[in-house]
Design a protein around this motif. Structure first.
Motif, PDB file in Angstrom:
ATOM      1  N   GLU A 279      -1.275  -2.936  -3.605  1.00  0.00           N
ATOM      2  CA  GLU A 279      -3.446  -3.364  -2.738  1.00  0.00           C
ATOM      3  C   GLU A 279      -3.998  -1.437  -3.641  1.00  0.00           C
ATOM      4  OE1 GLU A 279      -4.960  -3.827   0.671  1.00  0.00           O
ATOM      5  OE2 GLU A 279      -3.366  -3.982   1.044  1.00  0.00           O
ATOM      6  N   ARG A 280      -3.322  -0.136  -2.893  1.00  0.00           N
ATOM      7  CA  ARG A 280      -3.887   0.561  -3.307  1.00  0.00           C
ATOM      8  C   ARG A 280      -2.426   1.886  -2.984  1.00  0.00           C
ATOM      9  NH1 ARG A 280      -6.010   2.542   2.581  1.00  0.00           N
ATOM     10  NH2 ARG A 280      -4.190   1.494   3.366  1.00  0.00           N
TER      11      ARG A 280
ATOM     12  N   SER B 148       0.625  -0.803  -0.172  1.00  0.00           N
ATOM     13  CA  SER B 148      -0.187  -0.223  -0.011  1.00  0.00           C
ATOM     14  C   SER B 148       1.122   1.232   0.297  1.00  0.00           C
ATOM     15  CB  SER B 148      -0.484   0.324   0.647  1.00  0.00           C
ATOM     16  OG  SER B 148      -1.818  -0.984   1.271  1.00  0.00           O
TER      17      SER B 148
ATOM     18  N   GLN C 158       0.910  10.074  -8.145  1.00  0.00           N
ATOM     19  CA  GLN C 158       0.726   8.105  -7.814  1.00  0.00           C
ATOM     20  C   GLN C 158       0.551   7.473  -8.688  1.00  0.00           C
ATOM     21  OE1 GLN C 158      -3.874   9.434  -7.794  1.00  0.00           O
ATOM     22  NE2 GLN C 158      -4.489   7.556  -6.449  1.00  0.00           N
TER      23      GLN C 158
ATOM     24  N   SER D 141      -2.790   5.629  -2.571  1.00  0.00           N
ATOM     25  CA  SER D 141      -4.337   6.565  -2.126  1.00  0.00           C
ATOM     26  C   SER D 141      -3.629   8.579  -2.146  1.00  0.00           C
ATOM     27  CB  SER D 141      -4.876   5.533  -0.631  1.00  0.00           C
ATOM     28  OG  SER D 141      -3.944   5.422   0.423  1.00  0.00           O
TER      29      SER D 141
END
Length: 77
Positions: free
Chosen positions: A34-35, A3, A22, A37
Motif C-alpha cells: 500500500e505504501r 504498509s 525504501q 513511507s
C-alpha cells in the motif's frame, strides 16, 4: 495491503540508508504494498515496521539491507 514504515534519525545522517531500504523494498514488492513511507526521527533511531510491527531495529540488529528485505518478505500479510 501491506504498509512499510522506515523511521530514521535525520540528525545522524541516516536518510541515505532509509532511501536505500525504501528502494530495495519497492523493487522487491512494488505493487504488493500500500505504501513504503519514511518517518523522520532522532536519537539514533532506525526501525522498519510492517503494519505497525517492528521487524528491524538498528539498536538490536546490524544494518543489512538484504536482511531487512528478507524480514519484510517473511512478515508481510
Amino acid at each position: 495491503m501491506t504498509s512499510i514504515e522506515i523511521e530514521y534519525c535525520h540528525p545522524c545522517g541516516f536518510l541515505d540508508r532509509a532511501l536505500d531500504v525504501q528502494a530495495a523494498v519497492m523493487r522487491s514488492f512494488g505493487t504488493e504494498l500500500e505504501r513504503a513511507s519514511l518517518v523522520v526521527g532522532d536519537n539514533g533511531v532506525f526501525r522498519v515496521r510492517i503494519d505497525g510491527t517492528t521487524v528491524f531495529d538498528v539498536s538490536e540488529d546490524e544494518f543489512d539491507i538484504d536482511e531487512i528485505v528478507r524480514r519484510v518478505r517473511r512478515n508481510r500479510q
